[in-house]
Design an enzyme around this catalytic site. Structure first.
Site, mmCIF file in Angstrom:
data_model
loop_
_atom_site.group_PDB
_atom_site.id
_atom_site.type_symbol
_atom_site.label_atom_id
_atom_site.label_comp_id
_atom_site.label_asym_id
_atom_site.label_seq_id
_atom_site.Cartn_x
_atom_site.Cartn_y
_atom_site.Cartn_z
ATOM 1 C CG ASP A 302 -1.873 1.129 1.275
ATOM 2 O OD1 ASP A 302 -2.348 1.504 0.191
ATOM 3 O OD2 ASP A 302 -2.153 1.630 2.372
ATOM 4 C CB THR A 304 -1.355 6.054 2.419
ATOM 5 O OG1 THR A 304 -1.693 6.732 1.211
ATOM 6 C CG2 THR A 304 -1.418 7.011 3.584
ATOM 7 C CG ASP A 533 -1.654 2.115 7.097
ATOM 8 O OD1 ASP A 533 -2.370 1.963 6.095
ATOM 9 O OD2 ASP A 533 -1.123 3.198 7.406
#
Length: 796
Positions: A302, A304, A533
């Site tokens: 991912d 970010t 996250d």
């Protein structure tokens, strides 16, 4: 969608909490279902191997030969080392689990605080926000656009809207909105308690390495039973050497057949891996994940929070309409009870809200890419992805695209003609401003990506952000390849797999698409790791071969991941990969040593046993087994025991390869056959028949032992390749240790050795050298046949 509630459910008083604690109405599920100290001790002491060695030890003691019972120390060593290492690993895991555990926000009359799950009591009011995991079963008491994903329990991926009075189950998580629920079932009564307890055990199950070793042990058992029965019969009933000498010979044959250290070394390697990773703030929720990550060939990252840091800041504002954008942004940020990173940045930049009252709220969802609030006469305001809220190809969309091409995140603020809780929201949106956010790329991200590239591990950047922006960030990190907007991804599994294989960077990816992309890669034979996250990563994290969550991420993402990076550093992943490679590579080496010993021990038992049966039926000379227990004990010291322990903990950066069982057996079987044949030949040459004196029998046993040691040390020399200085030193010291033992006069008496017959000893050495040459030839031939390049020295 509903309006914000005006009333709040009251929490418990301190007295009510104390009363429930006294009544045992607490969430008493342990943070980790790790074994207790007593269970660890029992599981390491009362093992099948210890039982076998214990019985043989008692039998040897009955003969009065204490020195031959030296192998009994293996019981203490196996148990002690296993207990110490597992206790150390347990301590590390428990300590990290406390740091990384989900802490629900509990509302009580004394205040609202985050508490450990074990401190939740029956009837507690627990507040919820996006990404929060539901830790106990309960009933919703208040909600504002609350949506819960129960896919981890039911398999259904669609988010479920929750109203007051609806049940919520532990193990599910919030995808949108906020609310609170009352705990109705706590502890082991909660729906997911048993699942969570089972999933977090300190265990080696579902490990390819462990499964392979168990498969090998089953194969060995099939050999051990007939070989053991044969040697027991022939030594006790055909040799006519007296019961004491026959019993010692029988035990001497049986002891080395048991691969007593193989399972122990595997457990130690895993436990030490956990401890080493723990020092790097890496929590391993499932031990096989250490091994699994070493086999990964695709990492889906991912953007970010993984490639970029979590924090953002507003770096520019492009006004598109004559409205007071600052007031609107400040009010939107102030009204968000659980702001994400983008809204936190806006709140820091615009701190003076005008004090409008919200009439309806639409929380941000990964699937829709926008959020909004209606303020009655002050209008309906939405903020989100420009390419979602704008007409494709419009000037505003193109302007946002150009800004995003520089790697910046762009949000559009606009007014809607519909209230945000309308079924057809956002409706027609009039752009008001472009909010430009800046994310800092992690300073260690490029080195991490370079490491994976050097290890032939593909990287796929999968993000919900604008595809052009994601591609710009990936490009700045040296990732080359095609960028694609996930809204154009094909739905069919085959074309989807082709597209995911071809492209490197993906933007505007929905949570269900992330999971579909993981499945597509797996369908092409890839072992996939997913890092993330956020709540939008949960489904993909769960279905990936290895899920890696950031410690600062949502509680739901941490709960489903096998590995949690508590320091939030993507750069920790190479160390996890390296630890997995160390475990796999070293256990393969150690397995070669132990299984070679088992193979030659079984072969010696069969050779001697067949000779004993032949003597029974054909009147030939019966053979006493060449070794007493002390001989096989000292043979194992420096050819297997000490070297295996050192090799199991040594650095090892070789890539993990499939086919563990095949490779180990392909190596151990021919090596064991050579050692067994060479030893038996040497014994036959030195054996003086059934009427040999005790001195001659000792000389024959010594000759066989010399041959065995020469060939076995060369097996160690081959297993230790490719060499480094310390590996060469290990082999040399192991060989010299036996030279020392055979050179000390008092050791001859202690270990029942006799090298006084120069001719017999010389022949034994010669046969040993021939056996060592055979081992060397087999190593090169196996390399040529298998296509695995052979290297004598390790290249940096």
């Amino acid at each position: 969608m509903t309006a914000i509630p005006e009333t709040r459910a009251a929490g418990l008083s301190d007295a009510e909490v104390a009363q429930r604690v006294a009544e045992g109405k607490t969430n008493d599920v342990p943070t980790r279902a790790a074994r207790s100290v007593s269970e660890i001790v029992r599981s390491n002491v009362f093992t099948r191997i210890n039982a076998i060695l214990g019985v043989l030890f008692i039998i040897v003691l009955s003969t009065g030969s204490l020195i031959n019972g030296a192998f009994g120390l293996l019981i203490i060593a196996n148990s002690g080392i296993g207990i110490i290492q597992e206790l150390r690993a347990k301590k590390t895991l428990d300590k990290l689990a406390i740091v990384g555990q989900t802490k629900p926000l509990v509302r009580r009359q004394s205040g609202t605080t985050a508490v450990p799950p074990s401190e939740v009591v029956l009837d507690d009011i627990i507040e919820l926000g996006p990404g929060d995991q539901i830790v106990v079963d309960g009933e919703v008491v208040e909600e504002s656009n609350l949506e819960v994903d129960e896919s981890l329990l039911t398999g259904e991926a669609d988010a479920i809207a929750k109203d007051p009075g609806d049940p919520v189950m532990s193990g599910s998580f919030v995808v949108a909105g906020t609310g609170a629920y009352r705990a109705t079932k706590v502890g082991r009564e909660a729906y997911a308690a048993k699942l969570a307890e089972e999933a977090s055990k300190f265990t080696l199950v579902n490990s390819e390495l462990r499964s392979g070793i168990n498969q090998i042990l089953r194969f060995i058992t099939y050999l051990l039973i007939p070989a053991g029965l044969l040697i027991i019969y022939t030594q006790l009933f055909t040799t006519e050497s007296g019961w004491r000498r026959s019993v010692l010979a029988m035990v001497g044959a049986l002891v080395p057949m048991v691969p007593e250290g193989l399972v122990l070394m595997t457990s130690i390697a895993f436990a030490v891996g956990v401890i080493r990773l723990g020092r790097r703030q890496c929590l391993v929720n499932e031990l096989p994940a250490i091994e699994g990550l070493a086999r990964v060939d695709v990492v889906c990252a991912d953007k970010t929070g993984t490639l970029t840091e979590n924090g953002m800041r507003v770096c520019d504002l492009k006004q598109l309409d004559a409205v007071d954008v600052g007031n609107i942004l400040a009010q939107l940020a102030a009204d968000d009870p659980r702001p994400n990173a983008s809204m936190q940045a806006i709140a820091e930049a615009y701190k003076m809200p005008p004090g409008w009252s919200a009439t309806a709220v639409a929380p941000f969802k990964s699937a829709t890419k926008w959020s909004g609030t209606s303020y009655g006469e002050h209008g309906n305001w939405v903020i989100g992805a420009p390419d979602v809220l704008c007409e494709p190809g419009s000037p505003v969309a193109e302007q946002a695209e150009q800004i995003g091409a520089g790697g910046l995140r762009v949000l559009m603020l606009g007014s809607s003609d519909l209230p945000v809780d309308h079924p057809e929201a956002p409706g027609r949106v009039t752009p008001a401003a472009l909010v430009v956010l800046e994310q800092r790329v992690r300073p260690d991200a490029r080195d991490t990506l370079d490491y994976f590239a050097s290890q032939q591990v593909s990287i796929k950047v999968i993000s919900g952000d604008n595809a052009v922006s994601v591609g710009a960030v990936a490009g700045s990190l040296g990732l080359h390849g095609e960028t694609m907007d996930a809204r154009q991804l094909p739905e069919e599994p085959g074309p989807l797999a082709d597209t995911v294989e071809e492209c490197t960077t993906f933007g505007r990816v929905r949570p269900d698409q992330k999971r579909a992309m993981v499945h597509a890669l797996q369908s092409r034979g890839h072992t996939v790791a997913m890092t993330g996250d956020g709540v939008n990563d949960v489904l993909a994290l769960k279905d990936a071969d290895i899920g890696v969550a950031m410690g600062s991420g949502s509680s739901a993402s941490r709960a489903v991941a096998q590995i949690v990076l508590l320091d939030n550093k993507f750069a920790t992943l190479p160390y996890v990969v390296g630890e997995g490679r160390r475990v796999i590579g070293n256990i393969e080496r150690v397995s070669n040593l132990f299984l070679t010993k088992t193979v030659y021990s079984v072969l010696l038992a069969i050779f001697v046993g067949v000779a004993g049966l032949a003597s029974k039926f054909f009147g030939t000379d019966p053979l006493l087994f060449p070794f007493q227990p002390i001989h096989v004990t000292i043979a194992a010291w420096f050819t297997i025991g000490i070297p295996a322990f050192i090799l199991s903990l040594a650095p090892n950066h070789e890539r993990a390869q499939p086919g563990f069982v095949r490779r180990v057996m392909t190596s151990a079987l021919p090596s064991g056959l050579v050692v067994g044949l060479a030893t038996f030949t040497s014994y036959l040459v030195a054996y003086q028949g059934r009427y040999a004196s005790p001195v001659e029998q000792t000389q024959a046993s010594t000759a066989a032992l010399i041959t065995l040691l020469v060939v076995a040390v060369w097996v160690l020399a081959v297993v230790a390749r490719p060499y480094q200085w310390w590996r060469v030193a290990l082999v040399v010291v192991s060989g010299l240790a036996y030279v020392v033992i055979f050179s000390i006069p008092w050791a001859h008496e202690l270990f029942i050795l006799d090298i006084s017959n120069v001719k017999t000893t010389s022949i034994a050495l010669g046969i040993g050298v021939v056996g060592a040459l055979a081992i060397e030839v087999i190593w090169w031939v196996l390399g040529a046949v298998s296509g695995e390049p052979r290297r004598l020295w390790r290249s940096e």
